[in-house]
Each structure stands twice: as structure tokens, then as C-alpha cells.
Design a protein around this motif. Structure first.
Motif, PDB file in Angstrom:
ATOM      1  N   ALA A   1       0.827  -1.214   0.000  1.00  0.00           N
ATOM      2  CA  ALA A   1       0.000   0.000   0.000  1.00  0.00           C
ATOM      3  C   ALA A   1       0.862   1.266   0.000  1.00  0.00           C
ATOM      4  CB  ALA A   1      -0.921   0.006   1.220  1.00  0.00           C
ATOM      5  N   ASN A   2       2.134   1.131   0.355  1.00  0.00           N
ATOM      6  CA  ASN A   2       3.017   2.299   0.373  1.00  0.00           C
ATOM      7  C   ASN A   2       3.967   2.322  -0.815  1.00  0.00           C
ATOM      8  OD1 ASN A   2       1.865   3.449   2.591  1.00  0.00           O
ATOM      9  ND2 ASN A   2       3.294   2.535   4.064  1.00  0.00           N
ATOM     10  N   ILE A   3       3.639   1.561  -1.834  1.00  0.00           N
ATOM     11  CA  ILE A   3       4.402   1.632  -3.089  1.00  0.00           C
ATOM     12  C   ILE A   3       3.417   2.116  -4.156  1.00  0.00           C
ATOM     13  CG2 ILE A   3       5.687   0.316  -4.825  1.00  0.00           C
ATOM     14  CD1 ILE A   3       6.458  -1.602  -2.495  1.00  0.00           C
ATOM     15  N   LEU A   4       3.682   3.299  -4.663  1.00  0.00           N
ATOM     16  CA  LEU A   4       2.777   3.894  -5.648  1.00  0.00           C
ATOM     17  C   LEU A   4       3.354   3.710  -7.038  1.00  0.00           C
ATOM     18  CD1 LEU A   4       2.308   7.276  -3.731  1.00  0.00           C
ATOM     19  CD2 LEU A   4       0.779   5.290  -3.669  1.00  0.00           C
ATOM     20  N   LEU A   5       2.483   3.697  -8.027  1.00  0.00           N
ATOM     21  CA  LEU A   5       2.979   3.525  -9.391  1.00  0.00           C
ATOM     22  C   LEU A   5       2.663   4.747 -10.241  1.00  0.00           C
ATOM     23  CD1 LEU A   5       2.181  -0.205 -10.287  1.00  0.00           C
ATOM     24  CD2 LEU A   5       4.005   0.736  -8.928  1.00  0.00           C
ATOM     25  N   THR A   6       3.683   5.223 -10.927  1.00  0.00           N
ATOM     26  CA  THR A   6       3.478   6.355 -11.838  1.00  0.00           C
ATOM     27  C   THR A   6       2.784   5.837 -13.100  1.00  0.00           C
ATOM     28  OG1 THR A   6       5.581   6.004 -12.923  1.00  0.00           O
ATOM     29  CG2 THR A   6       5.593   7.487 -11.027  1.00  0.00           C
ATOM     30  N   GLU A   7       2.460   6.788 -13.951  1.00  0.00           N
ATOM     31  CA  GLU A   7       1.748   6.426 -15.190  1.00  0.00           C
ATOM     32  C   GLU A   7       2.455   5.320 -15.970  1.00  0.00           C
ATOM     33  OE1 GLU A   7      -0.055   9.681 -16.999  1.00  0.00           O
ATOM     34  OE2 GLU A   7      -1.495   8.103 -17.562  1.00  0.00           O
ATOM     35  N   ASP A   8       3.797   5.383 -15.997  1.00  0.00           N
ATOM     36  CA  ASP A   8       4.521   4.354 -16.762  1.00  0.00           C
ATOM     37  C   ASP A   8       4.960   3.178 -15.886  1.00  0.00           C
ATOM     38  OD1 ASP A   8       6.389   5.696 -15.358  1.00  0.00           O
ATOM     39  OD2 ASP A   8       7.715   6.181 -17.043  1.00  0.00           O
ATOM     40  N   GLY A   9       4.312   3.033 -14.740  1.00  0.00           N
ATOM     41  CA  GLY A   9       4.534   1.835 -13.925  1.00  0.00           C
ATOM     42  C   GLY A   9       5.785   1.854 -13.067  1.00  0.00           C
ATOM     43  N   GLU A  10       6.409   3.030 -12.962  1.00  0.00           N
ATOM     44  CA  GLU A  10       7.613   3.133 -12.118  1.00  0.00           C
ATOM     45  C   GLU A  10       7.169   3.239 -10.654  1.00  0.00           C
ATOM     46  OE1 GLU A  10      11.380   2.738 -11.683  1.00  0.00           O
ATOM     47  OE2 GLU A  10      10.761   3.030 -13.764  1.00  0.00           O
ATOM     48  N   PRO A  11       7.727   2.410  -9.763  1.00  0.00           N
ATOM     49  CA  PRO A  11       7.281   2.463  -8.377  1.00  0.00           C
ATOM     50  C   PRO A  11       7.886   3.633  -7.608  1.00  0.00           C
ATOM     51  CG  PRO A  11       9.002   0.835  -8.608  1.00  0.00           C
ATOM     52  CD  PRO A  11       8.735   1.368  -9.987  1.00  0.00           C
ATOM     53  N   GLN A  12       7.101   4.157  -6.660  1.00  0.00           N
ATOM     54  CA  GLN A  12       7.592   5.235  -5.799  1.00  0.00           C
ATOM     55  C   GLN A  12       7.202   4.899  -4.359  1.00  0.00           C
ATOM     56  OE1 GLN A  12       6.049   8.958  -7.627  1.00  0.00           O
ATOM     57  NE2 GLN A  12       8.184   9.099  -8.301  1.00  0.00           N
ATOM     58  N   ILE A  13       8.190   4.883  -3.504  1.00  0.00           N
ATOM     59  CA  ILE A  13       7.927   4.583  -2.096  1.00  0.00           C
ATOM     60  C   ILE A  13       7.320   5.832  -1.454  1.00  0.00           C
ATOM     61  CG2 ILE A  13       8.989   3.979   0.119  1.00  0.00           C
ATOM     62  CD1 ILE A  13      11.224   2.579  -1.538  1.00  0.00           C
ATOM     63  N   CYS A  14       6.216   5.655  -0.721  1.00  0.00           N
ATOM     64  CA  CYS A  14       5.597   6.813  -0.068  1.00  0.00           C
ATOM     65  C   CYS A  14       5.386   6.532   1.413  1.00  0.00           C
ATOM     66  CB  CYS A  14       4.267   7.158  -0.742  1.00  0.00           C
ATOM     67  SG  CYS A  14       2.911   6.030  -0.348  1.00  0.00           S
ATOM     68  N   ASP A  15       4.770   7.464   2.093  1.00  0.00           N
ATOM     69  CA  ASP A  15       4.399   7.373   3.504  1.00  0.00           C
ATOM     70  C   ASP A  15       5.614   7.217   4.424  1.00  0.00           C
ATOM     71  OD1 ASP A  15       3.138   7.211   5.879  1.00  0.00           O
ATOM     72  OD2 ASP A  15       2.034   5.369   5.467  1.00  0.00           O
ATOM     73  N   PHE A  16       6.241   8.346   4.704  1.00  0.00           N
ATOM     74  CA  PHE A  16       7.412   8.339   5.580  1.00  0.00           C
ATOM     75  C   PHE A  16       7.055   8.723   7.015  1.00  0.00           C
ATOM     76  CE2 PHE A  16      11.009   7.469   2.816  1.00  0.00           C
ATOM     77  CZ  PHE A  16      10.386   7.521   1.577  1.00  0.00           C
ATOM     78  N   GLY A  17       5.785   8.532   7.360  1.00  0.00           N
ATOM     79  CA  GLY A  17       5.323   8.902   8.699  1.00  0.00           C
ATOM     80  C   GLY A  17       5.987   8.130   9.821  1.00  0.00           C
ATOM     81  N   LEU A  18       6.480   6.949   9.546  1.00  0.00           N
ATOM     82  CA  LEU A  18       7.144   6.166  10.600  1.00  0.00           C
ATOM     83  C   LEU A  18       8.657   6.119  10.419  1.00  0.00           C
ATOM     84  CD1 LEU A  18       4.980   2.915  11.069  1.00  0.00           C
ATOM     85  CD2 LEU A  18       5.034   4.955  12.475  1.00  0.00           C
ATOM     86  N   ALA A  19       9.143   6.726   9.340  1.00  0.00           N
ATOM     87  CA  ALA A  19      10.566   6.582   9.004  1.00  0.00           C
ATOM     88  C   ALA A  19      11.468   7.200  10.068  1.00  0.00           C
ATOM     89  CB  ALA A  19      10.834   7.228   7.654  1.00  0.00           C
ATOM     90  N   LYS A  20      12.691   6.703  10.119  1.00  0.00           N
ATOM     91  CA  LYS A  20      13.648   7.213  11.103  1.00  0.00           C
ATOM     92  C   LYS A  20      15.014   7.404  10.462  1.00  0.00           C
ATOM     93  CE  LYS A  20      11.955   5.518  15.490  1.00  0.00           C
ATOM     94  NZ  LYS A  20      11.461   6.834  15.869  1.00  0.00           N
ATOM     95  N   TRP A  21      15.672   8.487  10.837  1.00  0.00           N
ATOM     96  CA  TRP A  21      17.085   8.614  10.516  1.00  0.00           C
ATOM     97  C   TRP A  21      17.796   7.639  11.443  1.00  0.00           C
ATOM     98  CZ3 TRP A  21      17.834  11.634   6.492  1.00  0.00           C
ATOM     99  CH2 TRP A  21      17.103  12.816   6.321  1.00  0.00           C
ATOM    100  N   LEU A  22      18.752   6.916  10.940  1.00  0.00           N
ATOM    101  CA  LEU A  22      19.534   6.045  11.820  1.00  0.00           C
ATOM    102  C   LEU A  22      20.993   6.503  11.769  1.00  0.00           C
ATOM    103  CD1 LEU A  22      18.948   3.592  13.642  1.00  0.00           C
ATOM    104  CD2 LEU A  22      19.724   2.150  11.790  1.00  0.00           C
ATOM    105  N   PRO A  23      21.483   7.105  12.843  1.00  0.00           N
ATOM    106  CA  PRO A  23      22.861   7.591  12.829  1.00  0.00           C
ATOM    107  C   PRO A  23      23.866   6.465  12.570  1.00  0.00           C
ATOM    108  CG  PRO A  23      21.685   8.411  14.736  1.00  0.00           C
ATOM    109  CD  PRO A  23      20.805   7.378  14.099  1.00  0.00           C
ATOM    110  N   ASP A  24      25.008   6.841  11.987  1.00  0.00           N
ATOM    111  CA  ASP A  24      26.031   5.847  11.630  1.00  0.00           C
ATOM    112  C   ASP A  24      26.420   4.971  12.800  1.00  0.00           C
ATOM    113  OD1 ASP A  24      26.048   6.903   9.179  1.00  0.00           O
ATOM    114  OD2 ASP A  24      27.823   8.159   9.484  1.00  0.00           O
ATOM    115  N   LYS A  25      26.527   5.616  13.968  1.00  0.00           N
ATOM    116  CA  LYS A  25      27.085   4.868  15.096  1.00  0.00           C
ATOM    117  C   LYS A  25      26.088   3.862  15.698  1.00  0.00           C
ATOM    118  CE  LYS A  25      26.187   8.871  17.993  1.00  0.00           C
ATOM    119  NZ  LYS A  25      26.771   9.925  18.783  1.00  0.00           N
ATOM    120  N   LEU A  26      24.857   3.955  15.314  1.00  0.00           N
ATOM    121  CA  LEU A  26      23.894   3.000  15.855  1.00  0.00           C
ATOM    122  C   LEU A  26      23.730   1.814  14.912  1.00  0.00           C
ATOM    123  CD1 LEU A  26      20.999   5.207  17.262  1.00  0.00           C
ATOM    124  CD2 LEU A  26      22.955   4.248  18.445  1.00  0.00           C
ATOM    125  N   ILE A  27      23.912   0.632  15.459  1.00  0.00           N
ATOM    126  CA  ILE A  27      23.716  -0.557  14.631  1.00  0.00           C
ATOM    127  C   ILE A  27      22.228  -0.783  14.438  1.00  0.00           C
ATOM    128  CG2 ILE A  27      23.992  -3.068  14.575  1.00  0.00           C
ATOM    129  CD1 ILE A  27      26.670  -2.500  16.092  1.00  0.00           C
TER     130      ILE A  27
END
Ligand SMILES: Nc1ncnc2c1ncn2[C@@H]1O[C@H](COP(=O)(O)OP(=O)(O)OP(=O)(O)O)[C@@H](O)[C@H]1O
Length: 501
Positions: free
Chosen positions: A313-339
Motif C-alpha cells: 500500500a506504500n508503493i505507488l505507481l506512476t503512469e509508466d509503472g515506475e514504483p515510488q515509495i511513499c508514507d514516511f510517517g514512521l521513518a527514522k534517521w539512523l545515525p552511523d554509530k547505531l547498529i
């Protein structure tokens, strides 16, 4: 549309449910938890009667800055950041946790931020900044005193110059009237999607551009603002053909994100809700493009990002069928030092949640990779991540077939046998690796891309692939910590709880 609504409500239900699973499972691992803790709903946590709580991207005040700046602009050593590292003897990885420590009253900070922003001048078309840290106001040392906690942000002179430049962003700052005009006053006829947190409308701007207007409509104002800023903060830094593009925002009378319209809608709708079946060529294009988008997030952004809600549901398709990832409401930056990052509250979508996240709240890139593996299985089989009629998850269904290399049993019969066998083998191989129960055995996104591109060839059976053969320590880890039986039991347990809801 009915199908979509049903799906949205299913996902939402499971989000709620996982908050409770989280409470119970994390309590099970804490020796100081009493039985009462396990059976009562703590204040502030989501429960069945209320909307699931969606925590801010970063409960730390650095989020304020992060919303508008690239991760590299953020001063690394801040007084409030507390990161602890501890090793566990049972795992080959060093387990690093981001301790959130004192609860910063971030909600009120965020709220104030948006109030000031709204108050500024809604008619200013070019969106320039979030006011409190904005142009002209930035000083070498900014102090905030909130809830008895003093927060200090320190910038060098050169950082300040960079910040001033970065603060002039290229999104539109739409007025509510602009959006009403674009969407025919938010007409129900223009609704193209509903998620757990937002309603999405199709719109046409004055210049003719087709857009998707995402109106956040669930939760308290603080929750909505947190979600809004979290999503804007991440998506505004993305620049990749396989990531949904932000056109602008509106904060008048609510919180709105304006995104480029992906004309074909979500993969979930197309794969599961449409009579016209997606052919194999299009499915392979989606697999490849989504992998590229995820590789960008994990490995090529200034700082790695975990999406945390990868699903059809969070992969959208453009007119020519190219996928686009959407919905970054839960996304997180993960700093380098954190595994990896350990989150106190579980959120995600049932059917896509990696075992280590579901049971221990541990998130890193490998949680996204597991979810991507589930999407690959959906593309291969045409089945949903969770089949509510047979009460079965796609992973449980596919695992034995993958293990026995029964390709023809996995492939969607609606394809009518029309597919490129070499591509199918690559997708099967990638899916098989991505859904491994041990995160260490899952490949990175660049490895997945190589498999999908045919740069890594070999048999689909994982044990025959040298690059992913288990090391001795991984065997021990699996045997002692998380063996296949427990993995299946955990998934079954989640499944049972979810279906019983
Ligand atoms: N740019 C877009 N173009 C076309 N359709 C879109 C776009 N953005 C969102 N949608 C539609 O709206 C739906 C909901 O959007 P989105 O996932 O961003 O909302 P949400 O409330 O954050 O969802 P979730 O419950 O997954 O958190 C998508 O599944 C998709 O069908």
C-alpha cells in the motif's frame, strides 16, 4: 474503493494491536514487570478504544532542526543526546540502543513550532522556513527551556551559513484556498486513498500539475503535527525517482502534504483490488524500482533512513509503472554509530513486521528488507501479505515452498504461465533471503539489487549460495537465540492475536 477502505481498516487495527503486543512482549523480557503491568493499559499508550499513538520521528529536540535540515547539518554533540552501547553475549552484533532517557515534552515543542509557522504569513507562497530556527533568528547558541529541561543547540559560524542556505527550501507553501481549489473543495469524488492517519485527494494545481493532497485527519493536534513534521522532515530531503516527491505543504486549518501524483495508485490496489492483472514485466519493474528506492534510503542518503512501513500500500505507481515509495510517517534517521534502534512502541503493518521487531522492538535496515521480501512474495504469488479468509500470512505459506524450490507453486496462476523464468528465479532468490528469520542472514539492499539485476547468479536455494552461507557464530546464534521453530511460532502467535482481535 471498498476494498481499499477495508484494507486500510485492517492495517489500522493491527497497528493498534501491535502496541499491545509490544507492551506484553517487552514486559515479558523485563524482570521488573509485574503481572499487573502486563494486563493493564498504561496511560499514553494506545489501546483499543483510541487511535494508535504514532511517536514523533525523534522524540529528541534535534528533530526540530532535523525537520528542515539535512542530517549532516545537525550538530553531533548535543547536551540532550544520550546514546548507550552494550554488548550481549548471545549475539554476534554489538547491540546498541538509542536511549530516549528523559521524556522531553516534544509534543508541545512541535505544536509551538507549527503554531508560529502558521501564524507567520500563510499567504507567502515560497515556503522559507520553520520560524523558531529560521532565517535571521538563528543564533550561535539557542536555548530552549521546556518542562524544566534545558536544551542547547550549538552551531559554528560555517554551520550557521550553511543552515541559512538550507533554510530556503523549494517547496510551495500552499494556502487552504489553493488546496480547496485544486481538489474541488476536498470532494469525496477526489479521494484516492485512505491510510490509518490520512485521507488523500487527487488535485490539479493552477499550473496544471496533478498532485496528491494528503490531509492528516487522525489523532490529537499534537499527534498530527508530530506525524506531519516527521514526514516532511524526511521526505523533503529525498531526491530519487523511486521515492514519492514532495511538492509543498499547507498548515492552514490542518496539516497537508502535497505530493506529485502517482497516477496508477498503490501497488496493493493494483495487485489485489483490480480486475486487470499486472503482467510479469510490470511486476519485475516494481521489484527493481522499489529495491533501488530502498537502496537509496539505506545506503546512499547522507544518513541512512529506515522506512519502517514498507508494504504494497506504500508503493505507488506512476503512469509508466515506475514504483515510488511513499508514507514516511514512521521513518527514522539512523545515525552511523547505531547498529540498530530500539523503539518503545511497535508500529507497522501486520504481515510485514520482521520477527526481531515484533518481539523485541529492534529496528534497522533489515526490518525494511524483511518487509521488502514480503512485497516480493506478493508480486510473485499475487497473494496478500495476510490472507484473512484462510487466516494465513504469506511468509508461512511461502516458506516451505521456497525451501523446496517449488517455483511453479509460488507463481501467481493468473499470470497464465507468461513470465521470464530467469527474472522469476532472481525474485524468488531475493525474497527467500529477505525473509530469513535472522536479520544477519538477510542481505543488504545493494546485495538484493545485484541479485535482481542478475549480477549475482546462482541457485535459488539459499544454502547453496556461498555469499550467504551461515558462519559458525550465526549458526550458534540461531540455535541458541532464535531458531526457525521459534520464528514460526512467533509469526503464528502474531497471526493468532491479530485474527482474534
Ligand atoms: N502521491 C500519491 N499519488 C497517488 N496516490 C497516493 C499518493 N500518496 C498516497 N496515495 C494513496 O493514499 C493511500 C494512503 O496514503 P499514505 O500511505 O501516505 O497514508 P497514511 O495514512 O500515512 O497510511 P498508513 O496507514 O499506511 O500510515 C496510499 O496507499 C495511496 O493509495
Amino acid at each position: 474503493m471498498e476494498d481499499k477502505l477495508r484494507e486500510a481498516s485492517i492495517f489500522t487495527r493491527h497497528r493498534r494491536h501491535f502496541s499491545d503486543i509490544s507492551r506484553i512482549s517487552s514486559a515479558l523480557f523485563s524482570s521488573s514487570t509485574s503481572f499487573e503491568d502486563l494486563t493493564t493499559t498504561k496511560p499514553g499508550r494506545s489501546n483499543h478504544a483510541s487511535r494508535p499513538h504514532k511517536p514523533p520521528l525523534h522524540p529528541l529536540p534535534s528533530s526540530l532542526v532535523q525537520t528542515i535540515l539535512s542530517p549532516d547539518d545537525i550538530p553531533r554533540s548535543t547536551d540532550y543526546e544520550s546514546v548507550s552501547t552494550s554488548s550481549t553475549s548471545s549475539c554476534s552484533d554489538t547491540h546498541t540502543q538509542c536511549q530516549l532517557g528523559n521524556s522531553v515534552p516534544h509534543g508541545s515543542l512541535w505544536k509551538g513550532l507549527v503554531r508560529m509557522w502558521r501564524h507567520k504569513n500563510p499567504s507567502v507562497k515560497r515556503f522559507s522556513s520553520f520560524p523558531p530556527f529560521g532565517v535571521g533568528k538563528l543564533s550561535g547558541k539557542k536555548k530552549l527551556v521546556k518542562g524544566g529541561m534545558e536544551l542547547k543547540l550549538q552551531y559554528s559560524d560555517s554551520q550557521q551559513v550553511q543552515l541559512q542556505e538550507k533554510l530556503t527550501l523549494n517547496w510551495e507553501n500552499f494556502s487552504l484556498d489553493d488546496l480547496k481549489k485544486a481538489t474541488s473543495d476536498f470532494s469525496e469524488d477526489n479521494v484516492i486513498g485512505k491510510g490509518g492517519f490520512a485521507k488523500v485527494y487527487k488535485g490539479r494545481l493552477d499550473n496544471g500539475t496533478l498532485v496528491a493532497v494528503k490531509r492528516l485527519n487522525k489523532g490529537t493536534e499534537t499527534e498530527r503535527v508530530n506525524n506531519f513534521l516527521a514526514e516532511v522532515g524526511i521526505v523533503s530531503h529525498m531526491n530519487h525517482p523511486n521515492i514519492a516527491k514532495l511538492v509543498g505543504v499547507c498548515v492552514e486549518g490542518g496539516e497537508y502534504l502535497v505530493l506529485e501524483l502517482s497516477a496508477l495508485g498503490s501497488l496493493s490496489n493494483i495487485l489485489h483490488g483490480s480486475k486487470e492483472k499486472l503482467n510479469w514485466e510490470s511486476r519485475f519493474k516494481v521489484a527493481l524500482g522499489t529495491a533501488k528506492g530502498l537502496e537509496y534510503l539505506h545506503e546512499r542518503c547522507p544518513r541512512r533512513i529506515i522506512h519502517r512501513d514498507i508494504k504494497a500500500a506504500n508503493i505507488l505507481l506512476t503512469e509508466d509503472g515506475e514504483p515510488q515509495i511513499c508514507d514516511f510517517g514512521l521513518a527514522k534517521w539512523l545515525p552511523d554509530k547505531l547498529i540498530h534502534h530500539q523503539v518503545p512502541i511497535f508500529e507497522g503493518t501486520f504481515g510485514y513486521i520482521a520477527p526481531e521487531y515484533g518481539m523485541h522492538g529492534i529496528v534497522n535496515e533489515k526490518s525494511d528488507i524483511y518487509a521488502f521480501g514480503v512485497v516480493l512474495l506478493e508480486l510473485l504469488s499475487g497473494r496478500r501479505a495476510v490472507d484473512f479468509s484462510s487466516k494465513q500470512s504469506i511468509v508461512l505459506w511461502a516458506k516451505p515452498l521456497l525451501d523446496d524450490d517449488q517455483i511453479t507453486d509460488i507463481i501467481d496462476p493468473s499470470l497464465g504461465g507468461v513470465y521470464n523464468m530467469d527474472q522469476v528465479r532472481r525474485v524468488i532468490c531475493a525474497a527467500h533471503l529477505c525473509i530469513q528469520h535472522s536479520p544477519t542472514l538477510r542481505p543488504s539492499m545493494s546485495q538484493v539489487l545485484k541479485i535482481l539485476n542478475g549480477e549475482k547468479t546462482g541457485p535459488t536455494k539459499m544454502k547453496q549460495m556461498p555469499m550467504f552461507r551461515r558462519t559458525f557464530s550465526e549458526e550458534i546464534f540461531d540455535a541458541e537465540e532464535y531458531n526457525a521453530t521459534r520464528y514460526l511460532n512467533d509469526i503464528k502467535r502474531h497471526e493468532q492475536i491479530a485474527f482474534d482481535f
